[in-house]
Enzyme design. Sequence first.
Site, PDB file in Angstrom:
ATOM      1  N   ARG A  70      16.414   9.870  -3.812  1.00 45.38           N
ATOM      2  CA  ARG A  70      15.108   8.475  -4.122  1.00 45.38           C
ATOM      3  C   ARG A  70      15.417   8.566  -5.609  1.00 45.38           C
ATOM      4  NH1 ARG A  70      10.266   9.203   0.054  1.00 45.38           N
ATOM      5  NH2 ARG A  70       9.645   7.228  -0.933  1.00 45.38           N
ATOM      6  N   GLN A 101       1.227   1.212  -2.315  1.00 44.55           N
ATOM      7  CA  GLN A 101       1.613   2.204  -1.970  1.00 44.55           C
ATOM      8  C   GLN A 101       3.244   2.676  -1.914  1.00 44.55           C
ATOM      9  OE1 GLN A 101       0.906   0.967   2.687  1.00 44.55           O
ATOM     10  NE2 GLN A 101       1.104  -1.160   1.348  1.00 44.55           N
ATOM     11  N   HIS A 119      -0.745   6.867  -2.388  1.00 47.93           N
ATOM     12  CA  HIS A 119       0.894   7.569  -2.086  1.00 47.93           C
ATOM     13  C   HIS A 119       1.578   8.144  -3.126  1.00 47.93           C
ATOM     14  CE1 HIS A 119       1.273   4.918   2.061  1.00 47.93           C
ATOM     15  NE2 HIS A 119      -0.501   5.477   1.425  1.00 47.93           N
ATOM     16  N   CYS A 130       0.477  26.088  -6.501  1.00 51.30           N
ATOM     17  CA  CYS A 130      -0.389  26.508  -7.613  1.00 51.30           C
ATOM     18  C   CYS A 130      -0.767  24.816  -8.070  1.00 51.30           C
ATOM     19  CB  CYS A 130      -0.033  27.606  -8.534  1.00 51.30           C
ATOM     20  SG  CYS A 130       0.675  27.145  -9.263  1.00 51.30           S
ATOM     21  N   CYS A 156       4.187  30.515 -10.873  1.00 50.60           N
ATOM     22  CA  CYS A 156       3.639  31.425 -10.015  1.00 50.60           C
ATOM     23  C   CYS A 156       4.687  31.704  -9.102  1.00 50.60           C
ATOM     24  CB  CYS A 156       2.482  30.677  -8.898  1.00 50.60           C
ATOM     25  SG  CYS A 156       2.974  29.433  -7.671  1.00 50.60           S
ATOM     26  N   GLY A 193       4.755  -7.243   1.083  1.00 51.66           N
ATOM     27  CA  GLY A 193       5.692  -6.306   1.491  1.00 51.66           C
ATOM     28  C   GLY A 193       5.364  -5.147   1.681  1.00 51.66           C
ATOM     29  N   THR A 194       4.679  -4.845   2.940  1.00 47.62           N
ATOM     30  CA  THR A 194       4.338  -4.190   3.014  1.00 47.62           C
ATOM     31  C   THR A 194       3.961  -4.471   5.122  1.00 47.62           C
ATOM     32  OG1 THR A 194       2.707  -2.363   3.687  1.00 47.62           O
ATOM     33  CG2 THR A 194       1.602  -4.879   2.875  1.00 47.62           C
ATOM     34  N   SER A 195       4.300  -3.606   5.949  1.00 47.25           N
ATOM     35  CA  SER A 195       4.598  -3.559   7.375  1.00 47.25           C
ATOM     36  C   SER A 195       3.187  -3.871   7.929  1.00 47.25           C
ATOM     37  CB  SER A 195       4.764  -1.917   7.787  1.00 47.25           C
ATOM     38  OG  SER A 195       4.881  -1.904   7.442  1.00 47.25           O
ATOM     39  N   ASN A 219       5.450 -11.603   3.418  1.00 45.67           N
ATOM     40  CA  ASN A 219       6.922 -10.940   3.871  1.00 45.67           C
ATOM     41  C   ASN A 219       7.393 -11.753   4.478  1.00 45.67           C
ATOM     42  OD1 ASN A 219       7.771  -9.526   5.582  1.00 45.67           O
ATOM     43  ND2 ASN A 219       5.889  -7.926   5.142  1.00 45.67           N
TER      44      ASN A 219
HETATM   45  C1  BV8 Z   1      -4.281  10.252   6.139  1.00 46.25           C
HETATM   46  C2  BV8 Z   1       4.763   8.548   0.309  1.00 46.25           C
HETATM   47  C3  BV8 Z   1      -6.805  11.611   6.493  1.00 46.25           C
HETATM   48  C4  BV8 Z   1       5.854   9.574   0.856  1.00 46.25           C
HETATM   49  C5  BV8 Z   1       3.356   7.196   2.737  1.00 46.25           C
HETATM   50  C6  BV8 Z   1      -1.834   8.268  14.213  1.00 46.25           C
HETATM   51  C7  BV8 Z   1      -1.246   9.479  14.710  1.00 46.25           C
HETATM   52  C8  BV8 Z   1      -1.498  10.500  13.705  1.00 46.25           C
HETATM   53  C9  BV8 Z   1      -1.577   9.797  12.414  1.00 46.25           C
HETATM   54  C10 BV8 Z   1      -2.283   8.304  12.157  1.00 46.25           C
HETATM   55  C11 BV8 Z   1      -2.836   8.165  13.042  1.00 46.25           C
HETATM   56  N1  BV8 Z   1      -3.348   6.609  12.498  1.00 46.25           N
HETATM   57  C12 BV8 Z   1      -3.602   7.776  11.554  1.00 46.25           C
HETATM   58  C13 BV8 Z   1      -3.074   8.847  10.825  1.00 46.25           C
HETATM   59  C14 BV8 Z   1      -2.238   8.592   9.975  1.00 46.25           C
HETATM   60  C15 BV8 Z   1      -1.464   8.212   8.986  1.00 46.25           C
HETATM   61  C16 BV8 Z   1      -0.967   7.132   9.741  1.00 46.25           C
HETATM   62  O1  BV8 Z   1      -1.349   6.495   9.113  1.00 46.25           O
HETATM   63  N2  BV8 Z   1      -0.451   7.018  10.362  1.00 46.25           N
HETATM   64  C17 BV8 Z   1       0.950   5.841  11.007  1.00 46.25           C
HETATM   65  C18 BV8 Z   1       1.981   5.714  10.265  1.00 46.25           C
HETATM   66  C19 BV8 Z   1       0.656   5.640  12.170  1.00 46.25           C
HETATM   67  N3  BV8 Z   1      -1.624   8.637   7.973  1.00 46.25           N
HETATM   68  C20 BV8 Z   1      -1.500   8.790   6.628  1.00 46.25           C
HETATM   69  O2  BV8 Z   1      -1.141  10.280   7.091  1.00 46.25           O
HETATM   70  C21 BV8 Z   1      -2.166   9.411   5.501  1.00 46.25           C
HETATM   71  N4  BV8 Z   1      -3.046  10.749   5.297  1.00 46.25           N
HETATM   72  O3  BV8 Z   1      -4.752   9.781   6.883  1.00 46.25           O
HETATM   73  O4  BV8 Z   1      -4.995  11.497   4.879  1.00 46.25           O
HETATM   74  C22 BV8 Z   1      -5.935  12.345   7.799  1.00 46.25           C
HETATM   75  C23 BV8 Z   1      -5.604  13.644   7.263  1.00 46.25           C
HETATM   76  C24 BV8 Z   1      -5.051  14.748   8.845  1.00 46.25           C
HETATM   77  C25 BV8 Z   1      -4.857  14.047  10.057  1.00 46.25           C
HETATM   78  C26 BV8 Z   1      -4.764  13.005   9.578  1.00 46.25           C
HETATM   79  C27 BV8 Z   1      -5.325  11.722   8.954  1.00 46.25           C
HETATM   80  C28 BV8 Z   1      -1.622   9.372   4.789  1.00 46.25           C
HETATM   81  C29 BV8 Z   1      -0.522   8.390   4.115  1.00 46.25           C
HETATM   82  C30 BV8 Z   1       0.478   8.153   3.081  1.00 46.25           C
HETATM   83  C31 BV8 Z   1       2.166   8.906   3.669  1.00 46.25           C
HETATM   84  N5  BV8 Z   1       3.200   8.675   2.479  1.00 46.25           N
HETATM   85  N6  BV8 Z   1       4.589   7.478   1.591  1.00 46.25           N
HETATM   86  C32 BV8 Z   1       7.001   8.666   1.076  1.00 46.25           C
HETATM   87  O5  BV8 Z   1       7.547   7.499   0.090  1.00 46.25           O
HETATM   88  O6  BV8 Z   1       8.889   8.947   1.129  1.00 46.25           O
HETATM   89  S1  BV8 Z   1       3.484   6.277   2.886  1.00 46.25           S
HETATM   90  C33 BV8 Z   1       5.700   4.990   3.453  1.00 46.25           C
HETATM   91  O7  BV8 Z   1       4.938   4.563   3.967  1.00 46.25           O
HETATM   92  C34 BV8 Z   1       5.425   4.305   2.222  1.00 46.25           C
HETATM   93  O8  BV8 Z   1       5.089   4.816   0.967  1.00 46.25           O
HETATM   94  C35 BV8 Z   1       5.307   2.764   1.860  1.00 46.25           C
HETATM   95  O9  BV8 Z   1       4.960   2.177   0.892  1.00 46.25           O
HETATM   96  C36 BV8 Z   1       4.433   3.464   3.422  1.00 46.25           C
HETATM   97  C37 BV8 Z   1       3.584   1.936   4.304  1.00 46.25           C
HETATM   98  O10 BV8 Z   1       4.865   1.392   4.445  1.00 46.25           O
HETATM   99  P1  BV8 Z   1       5.158  -0.486   3.903  1.00 46.25           P
HETATM  100  O11 BV8 Z   1       5.645   0.438   1.918  1.00 46.25           O
HETATM  101  O12 BV8 Z   1       4.794  -0.968   4.314  1.00 46.25           O
HETATM  102  O13 BV8 Z   1       7.145   0.270   4.072  1.00 46.25           O
HETATM  103  P2  BV8 Z   1       7.910  -0.965   5.556  1.00 46.25           P
HETATM  104  O14 BV8 Z   1       8.983  -0.670   5.170  1.00 46.25           O
HETATM  105  O15 BV8 Z   1       6.871  -0.342   6.127  1.00 46.25           O
HETATM  106  O16 BV8 Z   1       7.600  -2.467   5.870  1.00 46.25           O
HETATM  107  C38 BV8 Z   1       8.799  -2.754   4.427  1.00 46.25           C
HETATM  108  C39 BV8 Z   1       7.835  -4.238   4.585  1.00 46.25           C
HETATM  109  O17 BV8 Z   1       8.332  -5.177   3.685  1.00 46.25           O
HETATM  110  C40 BV8 Z   1       8.112  -5.216   5.816  1.00 46.25           C
HETATM  111  O18 BV8 Z   1       7.049  -6.011   6.620  1.00 46.25           O
HETATM  112  C41 BV8 Z   1       9.328  -6.290   5.449  1.00 46.25           C
HETATM  113  O19 BV8 Z   1       9.222  -6.924   6.586  1.00 46.25           O
HETATM  114  C42 BV8 Z   1       9.026  -5.875   4.253  1.00 46.25           C
HETATM  115  N7  BV8 Z   1      10.035  -6.804   3.640  1.00 46.25           N
HETATM  116  C43 BV8 Z   1      11.826  -6.734   3.024  1.00 46.25           C
HETATM  117  N8  BV8 Z   1      12.252  -6.656   2.548  1.00 46.25           N
HETATM  118  C44 BV8 Z   1      10.586  -7.684   1.533  1.00 46.25           C
HETATM  119  C45 BV8 Z   1      10.098  -8.114   2.529  1.00 46.25           C
HETATM  120  N9  BV8 Z   1       8.698  -8.314   2.035  1.00 46.25           N
HETATM  121  C46 BV8 Z   1       8.851  -8.901   0.860  1.00 46.25           C
HETATM  122  N10 BV8 Z   1       9.592  -9.257   0.099  1.00 46.25           N
HETATM  123  C47 BV8 Z   1      10.858  -8.835   0.656  1.00 46.25           C
HETATM  124  N11 BV8 Z   1      12.252  -9.168   0.065  1.00 46.25           N
HETATM  125 ZN    ZN Z   2       2.656  27.796  -8.742  1.00 53.43          ZN
END
Ligand code: BV8
Ligand code: ZN
Length: 246
Positions: A70, A101, A119, A130, A156, A193-195, A219
Amino acid sequence: MNTIEQLKNSIAKAKHLVVLTGAGVSAESGVPTFRDALTGLWENFDAMALATPEAYLRDPALVWGWYEWRRKLILNVQPNPAHLAIATLAKRVPKLTLITQNVDDLHERAGSKNALRLHGSLFHPRCFDCENAYQFKQAPMLEKEQKITPPECAQCGGMVRPGVVWFGENLPEQTLQQAFAAAENCDVLLSVGTSGVVYPAAMLPEVAAQQDAQVFHINPQPSAMRFANEQQIIGKAGLVLPELVE
Ligand code: BV8
Ligand code: ZN
């Protein structure tokens, strides 16, 4: 007056504009969105499952290879008109807070400053044990998707990990607080652009709408909206955003 005209009017009067971006803002740069199907080595994996500490500990080379793939992809694309329009908007309003995000650096390369990175970033890896920052020595030289053994920490000897927030990990505390404060104090929030499925980022439009800000979602797909002061603009970010700054 159509919704784009309404958005232009709201921005013209805005004292504090928040722009919240997701993977869709980078789509027109050629970057697959987070929920687009993965390719090659990772095609049978779900990004949600790979973007976790568990996946990394289970198979560090598979996950590090995915992030290096990536990173290479991002190094080979350019910011698109959506990123550029957001950077221009910052010069047109008294105060703009950019919250992203995304883990790519396309906002910064388009000229945006001080983006709140909820993120993390592909470009700031650190030691899994570390937390010591790791400096990339060169761009990834991958020809195809492959496993890559993660580098070792110079301090480390631990494994280096991507500088992103994985599912189940907490977001950077101060950045998250700044993002919520901006959503609570803005008069316009533009979500691009976020889901809207990943929390806590997905709460920001709601926080803004609850304090009577005008909220607009850009979007190609309709967004879930719950408030009368939320509006949808169906369209691609790279086409709609430049209209706001022409
Ligand atoms: C947390 C980095 C506290 C990594 C990312 C229930 C069960 C289990 C977990 C959870 C739950 N409820 C909440 C949670 C917690 C979880 C969560 O939200 N899960 C969801 C999915 C159910 N969240 C977390 O774990 C967060 N931490 O809450 O900590 C905690 C601690 C312990 C236990 C619980 C909670 C951490 C979240 C961060 C994850 N890391 N990224 C990597 O990138 O590899 S998130 C990842 O998704 C990306 O960063 C991305 O940005 C993000 C969001 O997705 P989108 O940006 O919206 O992208 P997506 O593809 O989904 O959508 C694209 C959109 O663009 C679409 O709508 C499309 O139509 C549109 N589009 C397409 N083309 C265009 C366009 N729009 C405009 N123009 C275009 N041309
Ligand atoms: Zn280290």
